[in-house]
Design an enzyme around this catalytic site. Sequence first.
Site, PDB file in Angstrom:
ATOM      1  N   ASP A  82       0.847  -1.186   0.000  1.00 16.09           N
ATOM      2  CA  ASP A  82       0.000   0.000   0.000  1.00 16.09           C
ATOM      3  C   ASP A  82       0.896   1.255   0.000  1.00 16.09           C
ATOM      4  OD1 ASP A  82      -2.377   1.459   0.279  1.00 16.09           O
ATOM      5  OD2 ASP A  82      -2.329   1.366   2.475  1.00 16.09           O
ATOM      6  N   ASN A 228      -9.936   0.186   1.474  1.00 19.58           N
ATOM      7  CA  ASN A 228      -8.827   0.059   2.431  1.00 19.58           C
ATOM      8  C   ASN A 228      -9.291   0.331   3.862  1.00 19.58           C
ATOM      9  OD1 ASN A 228      -7.318  -0.166   0.119  1.00 19.58           O
ATOM     10  ND2 ASN A 228      -5.919   1.505   0.595  1.00 19.58           N
TER      11      ASN A 228
HETATM   12  P1  13P Z   1      -7.865   4.148   7.379  1.00 18.06           P
HETATM   13  O1  13P Z   1      -6.708   4.057   8.297  1.00 18.06           O
HETATM   14  O2  13P Z   1      -8.598   5.422   7.511  1.00 18.06           O
HETATM   15  O3  13P Z   1      -8.767   2.962   7.475  1.00 18.06           O
HETATM   16  O4  13P Z   1      -7.293   4.173   5.890  1.00 18.06           O
HETATM   17  C1  13P Z   1      -6.684   3.037   5.392  1.00 18.06           C
HETATM   18  C2  13P Z   1      -6.065   3.286   4.091  1.00 18.06           C
HETATM   19  O5  13P Z   1      -6.596   3.964   3.256  1.00 18.06           O
HETATM   20  C3  13P Z   1      -4.794   2.635   3.821  1.00 18.06           C
HETATM   21  O6  13P Z   1      -4.222   3.088   2.647  1.00 18.06           O
END
Ligand code: 13P
Length: 281
Positions: A82, A228
């Site tokens: 990510d 996500n």
């Molecule tokens: P959150 O931490 O708000 O759930 O976001 C996760 C995210 O987008 C990881 O890239």
Amino acid sequence: MSIVNMKELLEKADKSDYGIGAFSIANMEMIMGVIRAAEELKSPIILQIAEVRLKHSPLNLIGPVMVEAAKKAKVPVAVHLDHGITLDTIKEALDLGFTSVMYDGSHSPLEENIEITNEVIQLAKKYGAAVEAEIGRVGGSEDGSKDIEMLTTSVKDAKRFYEGTKVDALAIAIGNAHGVYKEEPVLQFERLKEIDNEVPIPLVLHGGSGISAEDFRKCIKNGIKKINVATATFNNVVKGVSVLFKEEDSVEYFKYHSKVIESAYENAKKHIEIFGSNNKA
Ligand code: 13P
């Protein structure tokens, strides 16, 4: 079943209108909890970790655990980097067997973002891996270190970006933000629909923690296929562990260990049910 390419998961989700949870993890226990939820609900999932989190969970240690857990899972699991920032980290993840990577060029000018994303796509192609990119800018910050202002994705830029890269999945900014929302998030569904009409690939919603079930479903109906979730998992683990330590004077280590797994499991289960990916494995 086992380890799969994210593109394959998202294409299936696109055809049947459900969302795939991309769960950010920080250790083996969270991986176990998330996979337990996916197996129990017969759901495909994405296991992911962001580059900024690798200072806590080094890629050379956590990466092989993610890949191995995916290989042994009874449901399809994609393993994803990510918010990749550097080409070195992206390459390291691909070498370890990650089946997709994100290159986050959202802070760069559009044409530069296109150029570097294309380099990442060429690299990922050698491994048969998929690529996610971001256009516009999701607010907040992945590790809470900054409060980045959200920049709503423009339809024109999203279209130009897609045409210039043919990337596999595109993260957009429509009022979503990483971390805990300071106020109730107000998502721009009209903008989402416009982008979805112009960009024929699965769209990605970052900042999933704190979005209502109703809004998640509306997003899925309008082109979002990867969602996500990070903060909600981390916070549920902290909450579960805090309750345990309040309830008992002296906590045996493995009771704590099991609580981490259980708390990650509960949060993943809740989200999988909302996203409608249960029984889609
Ligand atoms: P959150 O931490 O708000 O759930 O976001 C996760 C995210 O987008 C990881 O890239």
